[in-house]
Enzyme design. Sequence first.
Site, PDB file in Angstrom:
ATOM      1  N   GLU A  55     -51.262 -41.212 -33.939  1.00 38.19           N
ATOM      2  CA  GLU A  55     -51.614 -41.220 -32.524  1.00 38.19           C
ATOM      3  C   GLU A  55     -52.623 -40.110 -32.283  1.00 38.19           C
ATOM      4  O   GLU A  55     -52.515 -39.019 -32.863  1.00 38.19           O
ATOM      5  CB  GLU A  55     -50.397 -41.007 -31.624  1.00 38.19           C
ATOM      6  CG  GLU A  55     -50.778 -40.949 -30.148  1.00 38.19           C
ATOM      7  CD  GLU A  55     -49.596 -41.073 -29.195  1.00 38.19           C
ATOM      8  OE1 GLU A  55     -49.836 -41.258 -27.991  1.00 38.19           O
ATOM      9  OE2 GLU A  55     -48.451 -41.004 -29.663  1.00 38.19           O
ATOM     10  N   CYS A 253     -47.821 -43.380 -26.570  1.00 42.33           N
ATOM     11  CA  CYS A 253     -48.175 -43.287 -25.149  1.00 42.33           C
ATOM     12  C   CYS A 253     -49.646 -43.608 -24.922  1.00 42.33           C
ATOM     13  O   CYS A 253     -50.031 -44.066 -23.841  1.00 42.33           O
ATOM     14  CB  CYS A 253     -47.872 -41.885 -24.638  1.00 42.33           C
ATOM     15  SG  CYS A 253     -46.116 -41.468 -24.653  1.00 42.33           S
ATOM     16  N   ASN A 384     -44.746 -49.692 -25.667  1.00 40.54           N
ATOM     17  CA  ASN A 384     -44.298 -48.417 -26.214  1.00 40.54           C
ATOM     18  C   ASN A 384     -43.482 -47.665 -25.165  1.00 40.54           C
ATOM     19  O   ASN A 384     -44.007 -47.290 -24.121  1.00 40.54           O
ATOM     20  CB  ASN A 384     -45.502 -47.565 -26.615  1.00 40.54           C
ATOM     21  CG  ASN A 384     -45.103 -46.195 -27.132  1.00 40.54           C
ATOM     22  OD1 ASN A 384     -44.724 -46.055 -28.283  1.00 40.54           O
ATOM     23  ND2 ASN A 384     -45.195 -45.179 -26.285  1.00 40.54           N
ATOM     24  N   GLU A 385     -42.206 -47.500 -25.414  1.00 43.53           N
ATOM     25  CA  GLU A 385     -41.340 -46.632 -24.615  1.00 43.53           C
ATOM     26  C   GLU A 385     -41.328 -46.969 -23.131  1.00 43.53           C
ATOM     27  O   GLU A 385     -41.278 -46.075 -22.275  1.00 43.53           O
ATOM     28  CB  GLU A 385     -41.725 -45.162 -24.815  1.00 43.53           C
ATOM     29  CG  GLU A 385     -41.552 -44.685 -26.239  1.00 43.53           C
ATOM     30  CD  GLU A 385     -41.776 -43.188 -26.403  1.00 43.53           C
ATOM     31  OE1 GLU A 385     -41.945 -42.490 -25.381  1.00 43.53           O
ATOM     32  OE2 GLU A 385     -41.769 -42.716 -27.540  1.00 43.53           O
TER      33      GLU A 385
END
Length: 831
Positions: A55, A253, A384-385
């Site tokens: 990331e 994120c 994602n999340e």
Amino acid sequence: MFTRGVVLPVVLALTFAGLMNPVAAGADPTDYTLTVDSTGRGATIDRTMYGVFFEDINRAADGGLYAELVQNRSFEYDPADNASYTGMTSWAPTGGAGTAQVVDDEARLNERNRRYLRMDLRGGEYGIANSGYNSGIRVEAGKLYDFSVWARAESLPLTVSVTDPAGQPLTDMLRLQVRGDRWAKYTGTVRARSSSTTGRLTLKASGTGTLRLDMVSLFPRDTFKNRPNGMRADLAGKIAALKPGFVRFPGGCLVNTGSHYGYTAPDWERKRSYQWKDTIGPVEQRATNANFWGYNQSYGIGYYEYFQFAEDIGAMPLPVVPALVTGCGQNRATDDPALLQRHIQDTLDLIEFANGPATSTWGRKRAEMGHPAPFNLTHVGVGNEENLPNEFFARFTEFRKAIEARYPGITVISNSGPDDTGATFDRLWELNRGANVAMVDEHYYNSPQWFLQNNQRYDSYDRNGPKVFLGEYASQDNRFYNALTEAAYMTGLERNADVVKLASYAPLLANTDYVQWRPDMIWFNNHTSWGSTSYETQKLFMTNVGDHVVPSKASATPTTVAPIAGAIGLSTWATSASYDDVNVTAANGSSLFTDDFSGNDSRWTKSGRGSWAVSNGAYVQSDQAAENTMVTAGDPAWSNYDLSVKATKLAGREGFLIAFGVKDTGNYYWWNLGGWGNTVSAVEKASGGAKETLVSNGTRIDTGKQYDVRISVRGRQVELFLDGQRWGGFTDDKVAEPFRQVVTRDTKTGELVVKVVNAQDTAARTKVDLGSRVRVGSTARVTTLQGQPDDVNTAYTQPIQPRDSRFSGVANTFTYTFPANSVTFLRVQAR
């Protein structure tokens, strides 16, 4: 990744609130047994089980893995993206007769690269210099550096060199002549005369007229695999040395659409969404975009480069695309059907870009970039999340339906939110199981103790349900003790390789001058890089996986369980709050502590954060910006008590926090009501400064409302009450087992790989029984990682490194003493 409030521990210990390691430092070795069913066969371990997660956080791409040495090479930095930015960030005039300004007009290079530098020359010499990343641009004596620039002018000379901060040359000078008032690319090479880490790329023009510059670039000739627009060789080499089975990219994120900066549509689409189509094609036509983590990303490393890098290191590519539901602490979902369909189509186009023939629309673009053959994409992650489970799953279902209809061979990966437990986790797993999803991505960052306590986490998972992709996990520091506990946990991942099909530690990279998150696997600055202690344990596991698990069982460490004990505390996080009527009552009804704040606050110990004062008969923390403001009172030896308090949020982003079982500033429990931007309430446990969540739900806290809070502690069981209603509870009785093991078989070499983690301060004298049904060699190959729990690998010293040796005492039954604080791999011939 989204964990708020990580406090790095100063002292690491294997004890917390009564869960004790019974072995004291310097004590005699502890005796264990390890029994191996050498002819048995457990779960098959896929070659791709362990991988890496990349990331762009901590300047992992620009200024890191991407070998470009020039920062803000296209003059696109903007205060709208970062308040400290201007178009001239990292650039400075060198003096002389002229002016320089960043402009955006019809003379721009292209629509995605709108801004450029206009230099108006008034005779004589005038120039600019770029300071790169970290302390400057690093050059190494004798090495070649490739320069390029897009420029336009009627006819002006341009000189290029790397100088020191005082302007003295560090490289040869490159002389170019810019001819013609249309954009053209000019290239050349300079050779470094001497080495420096503080260089400046200096461009000077002379004469009279207007010179326009854009996409100013300087690359070391020596990139990974010598690829143009390539990767920094030492960083890419360290990743390749892990022999990862997959590369997850471009982030966590980072890929979420939504509002880190508070944007609303369509700005969240422009600012927040990672658009893979913006990252391919000629680099001068790629957009510069605001990064979730607060800086800009050039997209010099784009999807083509990610696919190519995965291929170069023999790893499976695993891209993640946005689901149009925010994650990472945000709670928003797009309600635009056309936008959703466009992203779904973009994902289908991505698969065609990766796998389609060179005659297809997007396969042709891949071929034009230099890769006619497919990249053999097999997995795609969606989202994602996300903190809105129902909204996410509705959109995920649309992605999955479209992908499986067009490309039935692609595994579409869902996720379970940002933590290892809680309401979001439970609901997403319920939805994923109900829809027979193939694979679910789990993320969690927890204390070292959590990793020692939860080795059996996946033992009880449904063998016929969705498989697990453990896409992000780490113990919350980079000391060797953290690496030991992660290694202990990995033995459980391997034992459950039929459920846990993919796993990657996270994050991968951190630039020492731009740290936004820790721990991290590989650290670097502009001239060197090194693996953390976790890198060494990950590498040991990733390069010694084996083909299948061999059943084995080890004896446990004797433990003593004591009740939760500790003082009490009050705290806030970016919020002003008031507290009143604090009472602590023993289980027998006697009063241990009471404070109605009719006097002063002399009975409370302050941390120095926040602004605490008694006001109008209440205890008020008035600083809305301060975080982790905890004040404490009482006796650390208290156990079996009830704590009650009245709490009111006055202003700010969150709610309030009530602490109990407080041993010290790094070891406590607290009930975090209205945390994470007033989206989640949870009980968190801090151990050695690192936190883990024990129970959570979506309770929000209203401003101005007084809440009655009661916490009942009995032994290791806790009940929590809000306004007289039971909110939840938990029993914290898991044992932190320091001795963990797993055995696998390497069918190519005929060896059993006995993997033992001893995360305690005493040696583990172990009787190993391989059974009587195998013939074993008398000598084992041994690899050991050993050190002190507080050891940290740095740029200057790496105390945690593998040591290879041989052990000649192997038999069907033999004794081996595993050193204190160690990871040991024994490779034993067994046929």
